[in-house]
Write a protein that holds these residues in place. Structure first.
Motif, PDB file in Angstrom:
ATOM      1  N   GLY A 144     -24.642 -27.570  43.203  1.00 53.56           N
ATOM      2  CA  GLY A 144     -25.244 -27.146  41.951  1.00 53.56           C
ATOM      3  C   GLY A 144     -24.548 -27.774  40.761  1.00 53.56           C
ATOM      4  O   GLY A 144     -23.582 -28.533  40.892  1.00 53.56           O
ATOM      5  N   VAL A 145     -25.039 -27.424  39.565  1.00 52.49           N
ATOM      6  CA  VAL A 145     -24.516 -27.936  38.305  1.00 52.49           C
ATOM      7  C   VAL A 145     -24.393 -26.775  37.325  1.00 52.49           C
ATOM      8  O   VAL A 145     -25.315 -25.961  37.198  1.00 52.49           O
ATOM      9  CB  VAL A 145     -25.450 -29.029  37.728  1.00 52.49           C
ATOM     10  N   LEU A 146     -23.249 -26.697  36.650  1.00 48.23           N
ATOM     11  CA  LEU A 146     -22.986 -25.691  35.617  1.00 48.23           C
ATOM     12  C   LEU A 146     -22.937 -26.382  34.256  1.00 48.23           C
ATOM     13  O   LEU A 146     -22.138 -27.306  34.068  1.00 48.23           O
ATOM     14  CB  LEU A 146     -21.639 -25.009  35.856  1.00 48.23           C
ATOM     15  N   LEU A 147     -23.753 -25.943  33.305  1.00 44.70           N
ATOM     16  CA  LEU A 147     -23.794 -26.563  31.987  1.00 44.70           C
ATOM     17  C   LEU A 147     -23.645 -25.501  30.911  1.00 44.70           C
ATOM     18  O   LEU A 147     -24.338 -24.487  30.938  1.00 44.70           O
ATOM     19  CB  LEU A 147     -25.117 -27.311  31.798  1.00 44.70           C
ATOM     20  N   ALA A 148     -22.746 -25.743  29.960  1.00 47.00           N
ATOM     21  CA  ALA A 148     -22.531 -24.805  28.859  1.00 47.00           C
ATOM     22  C   ALA A 148     -22.699 -25.526  27.529  1.00 47.00           C
ATOM     23  O   ALA A 148     -22.056 -26.548  27.281  1.00 47.00           O
ATOM     24  CB  ALA A 148     -21.133 -24.186  28.948  1.00 47.00           C
ATOM     25  N   TYR A 149     -23.589 -25.000  26.695  1.00 47.38           N
ATOM     26  CA  TYR A 149     -23.904 -25.504  25.346  1.00 47.38           C
ATOM     27  C   TYR A 149     -23.830 -27.031  25.273  1.00 47.38           C
ATOM     28  O   TYR A 149     -23.176 -27.615  24.413  1.00 47.38           O
ATOM     29  CB  TYR A 149     -23.031 -24.848  24.270  1.00 47.38           C
ATOM     30  N   GLY A 150     -24.557 -27.662  26.181  1.00 41.90           N
ATOM     31  CA  GLY A 150     -24.534 -29.114  26.251  1.00 41.90           C
ATOM     32  C   GLY A 150     -25.623 -29.778  25.424  1.00 41.90           C
ATOM     33  O   GLY A 150     -26.486 -29.117  24.837  1.00 41.90           O
ATOM     34  N   PHE A 151     -25.582 -31.091  25.386  1.00 37.93           N
ATOM     35  CA  PHE A 151     -26.639 -31.915  24.789  1.00 37.93           C
ATOM     36  C   PHE A 151     -26.857 -33.092  25.727  1.00 37.93           C
ATOM     37  O   PHE A 151     -25.920 -33.558  26.389  1.00 37.93           O
ATOM     38  CB  PHE A 151     -26.259 -32.386  23.390  1.00 37.93           C
ATOM     39  N   PHE A 152     -28.076 -33.586  25.796  1.00 34.68           N
ATOM     40  CA  PHE A 152     -28.435 -34.460  26.911  1.00 34.68           C
ATOM     41  C   PHE A 152     -29.332 -35.631  26.532  1.00 34.68           C
ATOM     42  O   PHE A 152     -29.779 -36.363  27.405  1.00 34.68           O
ATOM     43  CB  PHE A 152     -29.126 -33.621  28.000  1.00 34.68           C
ATOM     44  N   HIS A 153     -29.596 -35.821  25.243  1.00 41.21           N
ATOM     45  CA  HIS A 153     -30.566 -36.829  24.820  1.00 41.21           C
ATOM     46  C   HIS A 153     -29.910 -37.898  23.952  1.00 41.21           C
ATOM     47  O   HIS A 153     -28.939 -37.637  23.250  1.00 41.21           O
ATOM     48  CB  HIS A 153     -31.719 -36.159  24.069  1.00 41.21           C
ATOM     49  N   ARG A 154     -30.481 -39.098  24.004  1.00 37.42           N
ATOM     50  CA  ARG A 154     -29.928 -40.236  23.262  1.00 37.42           C
ATOM     51  C   ARG A 154     -29.859 -39.941  21.769  1.00 37.42           C
ATOM     52  O   ARG A 154     -28.900 -40.289  21.088  1.00 37.42           O
ATOM     53  CB  ARG A 154     -30.784 -41.477  23.504  1.00 37.42           C
ATOM     54  N   THR A 155     -30.926 -39.357  21.254  1.00 34.33           N
ATOM     55  CA  THR A 155     -30.945 -38.879  19.876  1.00 34.33           C
ATOM     56  C   THR A 155     -31.253 -37.396  19.912  1.00 34.33           C
ATOM     57  O   THR A 155     -32.060 -36.938  20.723  1.00 34.33           O
ATOM     58  CB  THR A 155     -31.999 -39.617  19.029  1.00 34.33           C
ATOM     59  N   HIS A 156     -30.596 -36.650  19.066  1.00 33.34           N
ATOM     60  CA  HIS A 156     -30.716 -35.199  19.112  1.00 33.34           C
ATOM     61  C   HIS A 156     -32.055 -34.752  18.528  1.00 33.34           C
ATOM     62  O   HIS A 156     -32.448 -35.200  17.438  1.00 33.34           O
ATOM     63  CB  HIS A 156     -29.569 -34.550  18.341  1.00 33.34           C
ATOM     64  N   GLU A 217     -26.314 -19.459  20.863  1.00 37.72           N
ATOM     65  CA  GLU A 217     -27.442 -19.078  20.015  1.00 37.72           C
ATOM     66  C   GLU A 217     -27.485 -19.882  18.727  1.00 37.72           C
ATOM     67  O   GLU A 217     -28.530 -20.419  18.346  1.00 37.72           O
ATOM     68  CB  GLU A 217     -27.377 -17.585  19.695  1.00 37.72           C
ATOM     69  N   ARG A 218     -26.355 -19.986  18.033  1.00 36.35           N
ATOM     70  CA  ARG A 218     -26.328 -20.696  16.751  1.00 36.35           C
ATOM     71  C   ARG A 218     -25.573 -22.008  16.965  1.00 36.35           C
ATOM     72  O   ARG A 218     -24.356 -22.076  16.863  1.00 36.35           O
ATOM     73  CB  ARG A 218     -25.665 -19.840  15.674  1.00 36.35           C
ATOM     74  N   ASP A 219     -26.325 -23.047  17.290  1.00 35.35           N
ATOM     75  CA  ASP A 219     -25.706 -24.288  17.729  1.00 35.35           C
ATOM     76  C   ASP A 219     -26.623 -25.454  17.399  1.00 35.35           C
ATOM     77  O   ASP A 219     -27.801 -25.464  17.782  1.00 35.35           O
ATOM     78  CB  ASP A 219     -25.453 -24.213  19.245  1.00 35.35           C
ATOM     79  N   GLY A 220     -26.103 -26.443  16.686  1.00 40.93           N
ATOM     80  CA  GLY A 220     -26.895 -27.624  16.369  1.00 40.93           C
ATOM     81  C   GLY A 220     -27.324 -28.411  17.593  1.00 40.93           C
ATOM     82  O   GLY A 220     -28.245 -29.217  17.519  1.00 40.93           O
ATOM     83  N   MET A 221     -26.671 -28.186  18.728  1.00 36.82           N
ATOM     84  CA  MET A 221     -27.025 -28.877  19.970  1.00 36.82           C
ATOM     85  C   MET A 221     -28.017 -28.087  20.817  1.00 36.82           C
ATOM     86  O   MET A 221     -28.472 -28.563  21.857  1.00 36.82           O
ATOM     87  CB  MET A 221     -25.760 -29.161  20.779  1.00 36.82           C
ATOM     88  N   ARG A 222     -28.373 -26.894  20.350  1.00 36.41           N
ATOM     89  CA  ARG A 222     -29.272 -26.043  21.134  1.00 36.41           C
ATOM     90  C   ARG A 222     -30.632 -26.694  21.399  1.00 36.41           C
ATOM     91  O   ARG A 222     -31.161 -26.562  22.520  1.00 36.41           O
ATOM     92  CB  ARG A 222     -29.445 -24.693  20.429  1.00 36.41           C
ATOM     93  N   PRO A 223     -31.258 -27.390  20.437  1.00 40.49           N
ATOM     94  CA  PRO A 223     -32.565 -27.989  20.743  1.00 40.49           C
ATOM     95  C   PRO A 223     -32.526 -28.948  21.927  1.00 40.49           C
ATOM     96  O   PRO A 223     -33.453 -28.969  22.743  1.00 40.49           O
ATOM     97  CB  PRO A 223     -32.933 -28.701  19.432  1.00 40.49           C
ATOM     98  N   SER A 224     -31.453 -29.740  22.049  1.00 40.87           N
ATOM     99  CA  SER A 224     -31.348 -30.644  23.191  1.00 40.87           C
ATOM    100  C   SER A 224     -31.177 -29.857  24.481  1.00 40.87           C
ATOM    101  O   SER A 224     -31.775 -30.198  25.513  1.00 40.87           O
ATOM    102  CB  SER A 224     -30.165 -31.602  23.005  1.00 40.87           C
ATOM    103  N   ALA A 225     -30.377 -28.797  24.437  1.00 44.65           N
ATOM    104  CA  ALA A 225     -30.182 -27.965  25.626  1.00 44.65           C
ATOM    105  C   ALA A 225     -31.484 -27.315  26.068  1.00 44.65           C
ATOM    106  O   ALA A 225     -31.828 -27.316  27.263  1.00 44.65           O
ATOM    107  CB  ALA A 225     -29.121 -26.898  25.344  1.00 44.65           C
TER     108      ALA A 225
END
Length: 291
Positions: A144-156, A217-225
């Motif tokens: 499996g994979v565990l991810l916490a408040y990550g971002f995953f895209h070339r541009t946010h 919840e309040r995170d600029g990286m949330r949209p990518s997550a």
């Protein structure tokens, strides 16, 4: 549960990779949970095995009975000032960190097979997701994979809701333009040239391992997550998503906070979703690291 800690290193494609092993003292039982390979965050250019996001998380999971290996992957240069550093530091851009992590996973798989969960926080989550995808494409298998408040895209992705927006200094350091600059610094070139192992978001995620995703919840990286979760669901991957109420980015760096306790408990519950893998004491000591 008592925990023993040992610093080691392994040989990787770009040189030695320091790691730290957290082994639960299980009272002689051979029924051991999958090993967690865990990566700290820090925008690809900072962070260490000593920060709470690495050390405190590893201790907390090991006390729950899960062996943990944290990885001191090589860091990219400081954004905008990278040209002032050494040539070696400037070269520590993608794919170096992914290569460091894969070397650890591959060595560990020699003794525990696919009883490995790869995970990380923030930039560490991006590296973990990219490494997991590449490991799978090269014929490997993870539990499996565990991810916490990550971002995953070339541009946010643009923030769609006001409630996503960070406060304080992160209004600037985690603004969309700053995050895109961080991505470019990690690559050393325009993000449009990145492959799916640098930023797996938007790529072919078919067959991606079962995933737990903790979102602040309040995170600029949330949209990518959030978008990455939707992309995994679209290809039929098993995803368990939790929005940590009231949390801000990097809440795992604050071990005395309620959000930290909630995050670790959710990880522990998710790791325990299946019966433990059976391994012998000989397997547990066969990681094959060298001092």
């Amino acid at each position: 549960m008592d925990v023993t800690v040992q610093d080691d290193e392994i040989d990787g494609p770009f040189g030695p990779v320091p790691v730290r092993r957290y082994s639960p003292v299980a009272g002689g039982s051979d029924a051991l949970a999958p090993t967690v390979v865990w990566l700290h965050g820090g925008g690809f250019f900072r962070g260490s095995l000593n920060q709470p996001e690495a050390d405190s998380v590893a201790h907390a999971l090991a006390r729950q009975g899960y062996p943990v290996v944290t990885v001191d992957y090589r860091l990219a240069p400081l954004p905008l000032l990278g040209w002032l550093g050494s040539r070696q530091k400037r070269s520590n851009r993608y794919p170096v960190a992914v290569g460091d992590v894969l070397a650890v996973v591959q060595r560990l798989s020699n003794s525990v097979g696919d009883a490995i969960v790869l995970g990380g926080a923030s930039a560490g989550a991006c590296i973990a997701a990219g490494a997991a995808l590449r490991y799978q494409d090269e014929g490997g298998k993870l539990s499996g994979v565990l991810l916490a408040y990550g971002f995953f895209h070339r541009t946010h992705p643009a923030t769609m809701e006001k409630g996503h927006r960070p406060r304080g200094h992160r209004r600037f350091t985690h603004s969309r333009w700053a995050l895109n600059l961080m991505n470019r610094n990690y690559l050393g070139r325009a993000p449009a040239s990145a492959d799916c192992y640098a930023f797996p978001g938007g790529g072919d995620l078919t067959g991606f391992p079962p995933t737990l995703h903790l979102i602040a919840e309040r995170d600029g990286m949330r949209p990518s997550a959030e978008l990455f979760v939707a992309e995994l669901e679209a290809v039929g991957s098993s995803v368990e998503r939790h929005l940590i109420s009231g949390s801000k980015h990097a809440f795992l760096n604050h071990p005395n906070g309620n959000e930290f306790a909630t995050g670790v408990e959710l990880m522990s519950q998710w790791l325990n979703r299946d019966a433990p893998h059976e391994r012998t004491h000989e397997d547990e000591s066969a990681f094959g690291l060298r001092l």
